[in-house]
Design a protein around this motif. Structure first.
Motif, PDB file in Angstrom:
ATOM      1  N   LEU A  64       0.825  -1.203   0.000  1.00 55.31           N
ATOM      2  CA  LEU A  64       0.000   0.000   0.000  1.00 55.31           C
ATOM      3  C   LEU A  64       0.864   1.259   0.000  1.00 55.31           C
ATOM      4  CD1 LEU A  64      -2.818  -0.998   2.533  1.00 55.31           C
ATOM      5  CD2 LEU A  64      -3.037  -0.766   0.054  1.00 55.31           C
ATOM      6  N   THR A  99       1.752   1.660  11.117  1.00 56.53           N
ATOM      7  CA  THR A  99       1.484   2.738  10.158  1.00 56.53           C
ATOM      8  C   THR A  99       1.502   4.115  10.810  1.00 56.53           C
ATOM      9  OG1 THR A  99      -0.917   2.467  10.499  1.00 56.53           O
ATOM     10  CG2 THR A  99       0.093   1.219   8.705  1.00 56.53           C
ATOM     11  N   LEU A 104      -1.260   6.201   5.992  1.00 55.55           N
ATOM     12  CA  LEU A 104      -2.252   5.140   5.841  1.00 55.55           C
ATOM     13  C   LEU A 104      -3.255   5.180   6.991  1.00 55.55           C
ATOM     14  CD1 LEU A 104      -0.120   2.069   4.689  1.00 55.55           C
ATOM     15  CD2 LEU A 104      -1.382   3.697   3.281  1.00 55.55           C
ATOM     16  N   ASP A 127      -7.696   3.215   4.058  1.00 52.46           N
ATOM     17  CA  ASP A 127      -6.745   2.370   3.340  1.00 52.46           C
ATOM     18  C   ASP A 127      -6.947   0.904   3.687  1.00 52.46           C
ATOM     19  OD1 ASP A 127      -4.768   4.322   1.949  1.00 52.46           O
ATOM     20  OD2 ASP A 127      -4.972   5.120   3.976  1.00 52.46           O
TER      21      ASP A 127
END
Length: 419
Positions: A64, A99, A104, A127
């Motif tokens: 991601l 994260t 994110l 996300d």
């Protein structure tokens, strides 16, 4: 592979791992992460407490970060499904820690909480969405979430989702995700239906298995007490008194039984709480928090409510009632001996539960050592394990024995409604 830095993860991830004290990957992480980073679908098999969350979480976050698109309103870029509220919370907490230094977003949706708040939360998109199947279906029916942009799907504790009847929810959810997508399925056991599930949702998956399904963690010492059902309350209190400061997780079969047992312990002066399906999410969260912090030392739980408890300090797991599904025994005792520690699993087996014990021993291919009482004549597990000394992890008991058919052979154990 000696440490996480050899995996080629994003610097933000390796920094987060170092700050969290993670330096060396576990076996499931060592095998799964490189394959997942390459984009393969993953079928991961490992007992609880082996680090499966990071095994799928790290490569998911890494991929991601490599494509920093902002999520569209009401959408998610990745979906993680788990069977219980507690497990959803555990997964989300672990991912948020990783994260924290990135842009994110991680969101959760579970039952027992305000659906209107969850609708508002999803309105701006996320996300990573971590969800229980039932509540996600509710939000889909309200058109509050669009999964068409999701390119990653993770099914965690997939065997438990099947046990709870979530297969119909999966059949509704999976087709709504975008394609092509990467799918990762993780489980502690591999029943036949799991093979069918993997064939339906995974494409040329890489199978990662670090221990045989049905095997307990190596540092769990198992034992069984044979006794009358009426003797169970007194025997449980003996176990609790011998190590009063230790964290002890006690499993009951039903919600009513768990609550009754907890109230009896509290009346006797034990520092106990309970979690089960009749408790609100707030009550369950407070009980688990108190148990983790040690202000509550005995937690009485049903199978479903306890799934997702990741507390390294649990010293004892007591099977006050044996589970009617043998796989659940493996999940139960996996709540101890976590994060490299040792633990003890104690089963209290009444006369009408001997057949359940035999099914558990057949699944695990061991004879659980007897701590007190006499093993009923004719109860046995595979004969090839006879004559071996007991070891940690519930290895075969010392004396030879012959195989005999388990009680109720040919009939599947009756499954109760989810607690």
């Amino acid at each position: 592979m000696s440490d996480f830095t050899t995996l080629g993860l994003a610097p933000a991830l390796t920094d987060a791992l170092r700050q969290a004290g993670f330096t060396q990957p576990t076996p499931i992480q060592t095998q799964a992460i490189p394959l997942a980073l390459e984009g393969h679908d993953i079928l991961g098999l490992a007992q609880t407490g082996t680090g499966k969350t990071l095994a799928f979480g790290l490569p998911l976050i890494d991929r991601l970060l490599a494509t920093p698109d902002r999520p569209a309103p009401k959408s998610a870029r990745a979906l993680i499904l788990a069977p219980t509220r507690e497990l959803v919370t555990q997964i989300a907490d672990a991912l948020r820690a990783l994260t924290a230094g990135t842009k994110l977003r991680v969101a959760t949706v579970v039952g027992g909480q305000s659906i209107n708040r969850q609708v508002a939360l999803l309105d701006r998109g996320t996300d990573i969405l971590v969800a229980t199947p039932g509540r996600l279906i509710d939000l889909m029916d309200r058109r509050a979430v669009d999964l068409g942009r999701a390119r990653y799907l993770v099914l965690d504790e997939a065997d438990q989702m099947l046990d709870l009847g979530f297969i119909h929810a999966l059949r509704r959810i999976a087709p709504k995700l975008g394609t092509p997508r990467q799918t990762m399925l993780f489980s502690a056991t591999m029943p036949k239906q799991m093979e069918e599930l993997s064939r339906a949702y995974l494409t040329n998956p890489r199978r990662v298995q670090v221990s045989p399904p049905g095997k307990a963690a190596d540092k769990v010492t198992q034992s069984v007490h044979f006794l009358d059902k009426a003797e169970k309350p007194a025997r449980l209190r003996e176990i609790l008194i011998r190590d009063p400061g230790a964290l002890t997780l006690v499993f009951a079969r039903t919600k009513h039984g768990a609550e009754k047992l907890m109230k009896g312990l509290v009346a006797d002066g034990h520092n106990a709480a309970s979690i089960h399906g009749n408790k609100s999410q707030g009550q369950r969260d407070r009980a688990i928090k108190a148990f983790r912090e040690g202000t509550i030392t005995t937690l009485v739980a049903t199978d479903v409510a306890a799934r997702g408890i990741d507390i390294p300090g649990v010293a004892y797991v007591v099977n006050y009632d044996l589970p009617e599904v043998p796989d659940n025994y493996v999940h139960r005792i996996g709540r101890t001996a976590r994060a490299g520690r040792e633990g003890e699993a104690i089963a209290l087996c009444a006369h009408d539960e001997v057949g359940l014990l035999q099914q558990i021993e057949r699944l695990m291919k061991i004879e659980i050592p007897v701590a007190r009482g006499d093993r009923p004549v004719g109860s046995a597990t595979p004969a090839r394990n006879a004559g071996k000394p007991p070891r940690r992890g519930g290895k075969p008991a010392a004396r030879p024995f012959a195989e005999a058919p388990a009680a109720g052979k040919g009939r599947r154990p009756r499954r109760r409604r989810a607690a």
